[in-house]
Scaffold this active site. Sequence first.
Site, PDB file in Angstrom:
ATOM      1  N   HIS A  45      31.180  45.231  47.892  1.00 31.76           N
ATOM      2  CA  HIS A  45      31.409  44.050  48.995  1.00 31.76           C
ATOM      3  C   HIS A  45      30.417  43.870  49.451  1.00 31.76           C
ATOM      4  O   HIS A  45      29.302  44.353  49.522  1.00 31.76           O
ATOM      5  CB  HIS A  45      32.648  44.856  49.975  1.00 31.76           C
ATOM      6  CG  HIS A  45      33.832  45.396  49.520  1.00 31.76           C
ATOM      7  ND1 HIS A  45      33.923  46.800  49.136  1.00 31.76           N
ATOM      8  CD2 HIS A  45      35.001  44.947  49.338  1.00 31.76           C
ATOM      9  CE1 HIS A  45      35.251  47.040  48.726  1.00 31.76           C
ATOM     10  NE2 HIS A  45      35.958  45.728  48.968  1.00 31.76           N
TER      11      HIS A  45
ATOM     12  N   ASP B  49      29.236  45.937  52.163  1.00 30.28           N
ATOM     13  CA  ASP B  49      28.680  47.084  51.800  1.00 30.28           C
ATOM     14  C   ASP B  49      27.249  47.134  51.577  1.00 30.28           C
ATOM     15  O   ASP B  49      26.353  48.032  51.988  1.00 30.28           O
ATOM     16  CB  ASP B  49      29.196  47.836  50.265  1.00 30.28           C
ATOM     17  CG  ASP B  49      30.553  47.802  50.045  1.00 30.28           C
ATOM     18  OD1 ASP B  49      31.431  47.708  51.197  1.00 30.28           O
ATOM     19  OD2 ASP B  49      31.095  47.462  48.801  1.00 30.28           O
TER      20      ASP B  49
HETATM   21  C1  XUL Z   1      41.277  49.030  48.379  1.00 24.85           C
HETATM   22  C2  XUL Z   1      40.644  48.677  47.233  1.00 24.85           C
HETATM   23  C3  XUL Z   1      39.312  47.758  47.264  1.00 24.85           C
HETATM   24  C4  XUL Z   1      39.139  46.680  46.383  1.00 24.85           C
HETATM   25  C5  XUL Z   1      38.004  45.927  46.481  1.00 24.85           C
HETATM   26  O1  XUL Z   1      42.558  49.901  47.930  1.00 24.85           O
HETATM   27  O2  XUL Z   1      40.732  48.984  45.951  1.00 24.85           O
HETATM   28  O3  XUL Z   1      38.278  48.575  47.419  1.00 24.85           O
HETATM   29  O4  XUL Z   1      38.956  47.240  44.809  1.00 24.85           O
HETATM   30  O5  XUL Z   1      38.115  45.150  47.652  1.00 24.85           O
END
Ligand code: XUL
Length: 439
Positions: free
Chosen positions: A103, A106
């Site tokens: 992300h 992150d």
């Molecule tokens: C949350 C989830 C996230 C997504 C990316 O449950 O799976 O981490 O994979 O935003």
Amino acid sequence: MQNKYFPQIKKQIPFSGKDSKDQLAFKYYNRDQKVGTKTMSEHLRFAVSYWHTMMGNGSDMFGGSSFNREWHKANNPLDRAKDTLEAAFEFFQKLGVEYYCFHDRDIAPEGETFAQSCKNLESIVALAKSFQKETGVKLLWGTANLFSSPIYSQGAGTSPNAHVMAYAAAQVKNAIDATNELGGENYVFWGGREGYETLLNTDLKKEQEHMARFLHMAVDYKKKIGFQGQFLIEPKPKEPSKHQYDTDSATTLYFLKEYGLLDHFKLNIEANHATLAGHSFEHELAVASAAGKLGSVDANRGDELLGWDTDQFPTNLYSTTLAMMVILKQGGLGSGGLNFDAKVRRSSIDPTDLFYAHIGGMDAFARGLLIAQKMIDDNAFGAFIDERYNSFNSGIGSKIISKQVGLEEIETWVRNEGKPVLQSGRQEMLENILNSYIV
Ligand code: XUL
Ligand code: CO
């Protein structure tokens, strides 16, 4: 290879074969071993998720961090992000994994202002690019965190506040830019807070229309900058919001079709999200695959006794085998892969636990791949399934399917033919066959 953050792991994790007792070696994942026409690494395309593995600190609802990571020690957030990136690439190389996922928030810290956040992201992306070049590790997908900041507490793309929706859109633009700059092979949308808590304050139709507009803007931008990656939507029914719009594969496919987005997206299916939706992992994969829309996988597992997203590393061979059956049958995941959206438990405090966890997950999928390929080669179920639908290949069955008859002609036929003769579905026998391959 760096040897700074994981000094306890001296070299890349080797493949030692199934009889090895070395817990820091693969028993089944043998990168270059051919399975069918591809190597294991080409089939599996494993990725490490940055948020859990590099940013996870062991905290849960009842307590703060329990891990004491060397790479989280710098005082300044940007220095911390740089150390974390360095540690991440050391981890990827030592594990021998070819992809990672992140992300925006992150890999780079959020700044005081939006512009500062963008600047932080740009500087970390430049560093990530140089690490990627140096190590050959690639970006499977990037995404934007549109759920942690308090401004998104009532949604991002579906927020009732236009300023918040605009903020989210601007954040997505930057996250796509970052993914594009790093040669990301996909870009994921996970709508953690794109849903509602109560209908008393919610115009459900309007929110879905807004979400569609949000995604169309992303599609337009992707075209404009020539981003080559695949857009993916990751379904999940709930948590953090009570009811998420992308509940499961079927719901998400309908949404994409309804709003003219189907050509631009595939699905990223997560095992634990499937079980939260009351489905099996393989069901969600099969529904996506049947629509030609299975793009990538978040590999993990939940706990049958707990009703939330525990994000554990996958170890269940039945589950990995059935998942690999679906994936092999559709000819692989294309630009997608198997991203370990999984975290070590709060009590697994050593950095070495990150290796054990990934080794276990990679071996579980490698075994699943081997077993699934063998079942396909032996046509263990295919012939039975074909035979089960055989009555549609001739007679009244083929007339129905080829539109030669309607209800009236069918009625005449049924009056003459009498009652159907049924054949057993043989579920127990088929389960025994599956067991004979797995054990
Ligand atoms: C949350 C989830 C996230 C997504 C990316 O449950 O799976 O981490 O994979 O935003
Ligand atoms: Co996920």
